[in-house]
Design a protein around this motif. Sequence first.
Motif, mmCIF file in Angstrom:
data_model
loop_
_atom_site.group_PDB
_atom_site.id
_atom_site.type_symbol
_atom_site.label_atom_id
_atom_site.label_comp_id
_atom_site.label_asym_id
_atom_site.label_seq_id
_atom_site.Cartn_x
_atom_site.Cartn_y
_atom_site.Cartn_z
ATOM 1 N N LEU A 4 1.873 -0.109 100.311
ATOM 2 C CA LEU A 4 2.677 1.013 100.783
ATOM 3 C C LEU A 4 2.200 1.434 102.164
ATOM 4 N N VAL A 5 3.132 1.587 103.079
ATOM 5 C CA VAL A 5 2.819 2.035 104.436
ATOM 6 C C VAL A 5 3.603 3.306 104.710
ATOM 7 N N GLU A 6 2.870 4.369 104.957
ATOM 8 C CA GLU A 6 3.475 5.675 105.194
ATOM 9 C C GLU A 6 3.510 5.983 106.691
ATOM 10 N N SER A 7 4.461 6.797 107.071
ATOM 11 C CA SER A 7 4.526 7.267 108.452
ATOM 12 C C SER A 7 5.282 8.578 108.484
ATOM 13 N N GLY A 8 5.139 9.293 109.597
ATOM 14 C CA GLY A 8 5.943 10.489 109.817
ATOM 15 C C GLY A 8 5.217 11.804 109.732
ATOM 16 N N GLY A 9 3.952 11.804 109.388
ATOM 17 C CA GLY A 9 3.231 13.064 109.340
ATOM 18 C C GLY A 9 2.952 13.597 110.735
ATOM 19 N N GLY A 10 2.387 14.794 110.792
ATOM 20 C CA GLY A 10 2.047 15.365 112.080
ATOM 21 C C GLY A 10 1.892 16.864 112.015
ATOM 22 N N LEU A 11 1.892 17.468 113.196
ATOM 23 C CA LEU A 11 1.737 18.907 113.352
ATOM 24 C C LEU A 11 3.079 19.511 113.735
ATOM 25 N N VAL A 12 3.459 20.562 113.042
ATOM 26 C CA VAL A 12 4.733 21.214 113.314
ATOM 27 C C VAL A 12 4.566 22.715 113.109
ATOM 28 N N GLN A 13 5.353 23.482 113.823
ATOM 29 C CA GLN A 13 5.317 24.934 113.641
ATOM 30 C C GLN A 13 6.097 25.329 112.392
ATOM 31 N N ALA A 14 5.746 26.466 111.851
ATOM 32 C CA ALA A 14 6.463 26.986 110.690
ATOM 33 C C ALA A 14 7.955 27.097 111.008
ATOM 34 N N GLY A 15 8.760 26.677 110.050
ATOM 35 C CA GLY A 15 10.204 26.653 110.237
ATOM 36 C C GLY A 15 10.731 25.327 110.735
#
Length: 118
Positions: A4-15
């Motif tokens: 399994l290879v995951e991607s797409g995480g990161g830092l984002v502001q609320a909302g």
Amino acid sequence: QVQLVESGGGLVQAGGSLRLSCAASGSIFSINRMGWYRQAPGNQRELVAAITSGGSTNYADSVKGRFTISRDNARNTVYLQMNSLKPEDTAVYYCNVGRFAGSWYFYWGQGTQVTVSL
């Protein structure tokens, strides 16, 4: 074995929004259930959402109405669209795949960090 290879995480502001992807390869035949779990520091790993090969879904109460799980069977990929993110959604998100081949076999991705700031 299933990889399994995951991607797409990161830092984002609320909302804000993020979309996670998890691509499966290897012994992908008989994959039935695909899902996402998360684990925040000091907490147990918990189910976020899951989807069967037939398209049935279930969600944690805390994400209902904000997160959507989907899958592309042709690409053996599961997605998690996360909208209206909250700081309490901050965690490591893990992809999980269940395959039935006489018995159930479950596989985990390496995890991807999602951080939601105020």
